[in-house]
Design a protein around this motif. Structure first.
Motif: not given
Length: 695
Positions: A52-53, A19-24, A77-79
């Motif tokens: 999730g991970c 999905t669209p990148k969330m804040p890290s 760490v980007n998720v």
């Protein structure tokens, strides 16, 4: 302590659509400050949440040396999607050039919402292995609800039970860790490198520092006279040991040690003279001060006894056939006089009365009485070293430690509570079995029970060793010495009771935070497995030990945990750190005797005493040993100090603060009492009680 991968579940959890990148997430990693804690290996992290991970992320700062000793490093760490509530973080270490172990203290994760989640670690990552960390909140097994949490708990214990295995070092004694050498231990329980615990090296250094190595070349030669022992006292600066040297011949000093020496656990009230010790009123009437008969003094509670029956028939050290060594199973009758001093009244150097086993008295000749007291002190030394010290603090603490690692995961509150109190215990015991009490070890060089007698003593002591004897107030009461009015100046008892109550109060606070009912204790399958492992495996289910196999109430749990902490901290301090004070003057605590005990009166003289006491070489080994064993370690962690923050909950931290306050009050009380005393008692002052058996 290193866990197997939770690969299946993590992959299952991480199987998601991008999905669209969330804040890290901001990850902060702290490296330990001990020697060689840092690493140049690659460190990876994976964040696992309920939703999730993250991807497996390399923690690396270009042009920057990460994970140095004592460093605290932060990374983003980007998720790709919201991870939900963080459950675990997985750390992996992969070789860069050569394997480089890494000690991780903790990981802190700042979530996109600004919350901080703490993940205590405090363990080594070795080889190409991983560790999976739960967040720092302590949880009972019944509190875990998610599949991942339950699986993590199970996997951790499965791995630990393969790593921490029971082994029988000798039959009939408590079980130990399955490792022949210190280097074979799991990395997490080995000594820190700077500690440098090596018995041979430490004893050699002690002998050099004490300037006694000059006598070693005359190993088997006798001293010339009693004053000659002062030659090995050249470096003594210690107030108590000097006082002992000056007053060791006096009866008050002999009796005082039963209360506040390094073996203050032998004296017990005498309610009836045993048939094997036929002391009569006529023998001792000149020493009685209250116009009472001996029987009346017994009824009044003024007579005490010290019986070294455990030494009867023990094999004396025969490792050196040129120098026979001897042991006596002495019995000592003690009298509390009108000044409330405990004085020796009669001594028998064996368990069987008769013409060849006379009862020695203060009214006997000077040297007869002196030699009898020396023999009794030698009996006390052997019992102290092998039973009071080795068995009842070192070996039993190791049992608790092994069972803890096998049955309690890091997330369990009891694991967090008792972990500081087994610090380095398994390591010091393994080192002792490797160098000190093994066949041809250092113990054999100086001690009359070396060569196997010490093992016989432990086997015999196990037949009367009970769980209740580890509960300080119960043990004091069992010996009939609980009353301050009847037996004043028993500082070991008084300070021990104060420290026991402080520990019990702290344990009660912590137990109350996690167990709100007795039912919670009963349903805690891990704590029940821990208690059963101690009894059924560690103590080998000995019929006489009476260790519980289960706990039914919070009070039982509190008592059990208090006994563990007290034994490994206060009890060990009380019987270990006074060894140089009381045992360095050789005639006061001979580690061996070279002549058999006298079988008649009137034969003792100075020469017989000198010939009976240890020779020069064994005296030097003995002095080096008691010096080395009495030293605090560098960077010692004392009772109430929690350098590793395994607990993150505020209620527990508040309980720790209250605990430290109680301990500080006890320390102040003891300090005030000791002011101006020629024989201060400080072994149970909390500021001198290390958290664990580590020396």
């Amino acid at each position: 302590m290193v866990h197997q991968p939770l690969s299946f579940w993590i992959i299952f959890t991480c199987g998601h659509t991008h999905t669209p990148k969330m804040p890290s997430y901001t990850v902060t990693v702290a490296t330990g400050s001990q020697w060689f804690a840092g690493t140049d290996d690659y460190i990876y992290i994976t964040l696992v949440g309920t939703e999730g991970c993250s991807e497996r992320s390399l923690l690396d700062k270009p042009l920057y040396n990460d994970f140095e000793r004592g460093a605290v490093d932060s990374y983003d760490v980007n998720v790709s999607e919201d991870l939900g509530e963080l459950e675990v973080v997985k750390l992996e270490k992969n070789k860069y050039w050569v394997q480089d172990d890494w000690y991780c203290k903790y990981v802190t994760v700042k979530t996109p919402s600004g919350d901080y989640v703490e993940f205590p670690c405090f363990r080594w990552l070795v080889d190409d292995k991983e560790v999976v960390l739960r967040d720092g909140r302590a949880r009972l097994p019944q509190d875990d609800k998610t599949r991942l949490a339950k699986q993590h708990r199970r996997k951790e214990l499965e791995t630990r039970q393969k790593t921490y295995r029971w082994k029988e070092w000798q039959p009939g004694i408590p079980m130990s860790i399955d490792a022949n050498k210190h280097s074979e231990l799991p990395r997490d329980i080995q000594f820190d490198s700077e500690k440098g615990v090596d018995f041979v090296l430490n004893y050699t250094k002690a002998i050099e520092n004490l300037c006694v190595n000059q006598f070693m070349h005359m190993f088997q030669s006798s001293w010339r006279d009693l004053g000659d022992f002062e030659a090995i006292f050249v470096r003594i600066k210690n107030t108590i040991s000097e006082y002992v040297m000056q007053h060791w011949k006096e009866d008050f000093m002999f009796g005082y040690q039963y209360l506040n020496g390094c073996n203050p656990v032998i004296i017990r009230k005498c309610s009836k003279l045993p048939e094997k010790f036929p002391v009569t009123h006529e023998m001792v009437e000149d020493c009685l001060e209250r116009d009472l008969t001996l029987e009346q003094e017994i009824q009044a509670g003024n007579i005490y006894i010290a019986d070294y029956e455990i030494l009867e028939g023990i094999t004396a050290n025969s490792t050196d056939p040129c120098t026979p060594q001897h042991i006596a199973a002495s019995i000592v009758l003690l009298y509390k006089n009108v000044q409330n001093k405990v004085m020796p009244l009669a001594i028998q150097l064996g368990q069987t009365p008769g013409e060849d086993s006379p009862i020695f008295l203060p009214s006997d000749g000077q040297y007869d009485w002196m030699l009898a007291k020396i023999w009794a002190r030698s009996s006390d030394f052997h019992t102290h070293q092998t039973v009071t010290h080795l068995l009842r603090t070192h070996l039993i603490s190791e049992v608790f430690g092994i069972a803890m690692f096998r049955q309690l995961p890091c997330v369990h509150p009891v694991y967090k509570l008792i972990l500081p109190h087994v610090r380095f215990t398994i390591a010091i015991n393994t080192k002792a079995r490797e160098q000190l009490i093994c066949e041809s070890g250092i113990f054999d060089k100086a001690n009359g029970t070396g060569g196997g007698g010490h093992v016989e003593m432990i086997q015999r002591a196990m037949k009367s060793f009970t769980y209740k004897s580890l509960c300080f107030p119960d043990e004091i009461k069992a010996r009939g010495v609980e009353s301050q009015e009847e037996l004043p100046f028993y500082f070991y008892r008084d300070d021990g009771n104060a420290v026991w109550e402080a520990i019990k109060s702290f344990v009660s606070d912590v137990v109350g935070i996690y167990y709100d009912s007795d039912e919670k204790v009963q349903k805690d399958e891990e704590i029940q497995a821990f208690v059963k492992d101690v009894c059924s495996f560690g103590m080998q289910d000995f019929d006489t030990c009476e260790f519980p196999k289960s706990l039914k109430t919070r009070n039982e749990l509190i008592q059990y945990l208090t006994a563990i902490i007290f034994t490994s901290s206060a009890q060990h301090a009380a019987v270990n750190f006074g060894q140089y004070d009381w045992c360095s003057w050789i005639p006061n605590s001979p580690s061996t005797m070279r002549k058999p005990p006298p079988s008649k009166k009137g034969v003792a003289d100075v020469q017989l005493i000198i010939d009976s006491l240890p020779d020069r070489g064994r005296s030097c080994w003995h002095l080096g040993a008691v010096w080395a064993l009495s030293q605090f370690q560098e960077n010692e962690v004392y009772l109430g100090m929690y350098t590793d923050e395994h607990f993150i909950e505020k209620p527990v931290k508040d309980a720790m603060k209250a605990f430290r306050k109680r301990l500080a009050d006890i320390t102040s009380t003891i300090k005030r009492r000791n002011e101006g005393k020629k024989l201060p008692y400080y072994y149970l002052s909390p500021d001198k009680i290390p958290c664990s058996v580590a020396v």
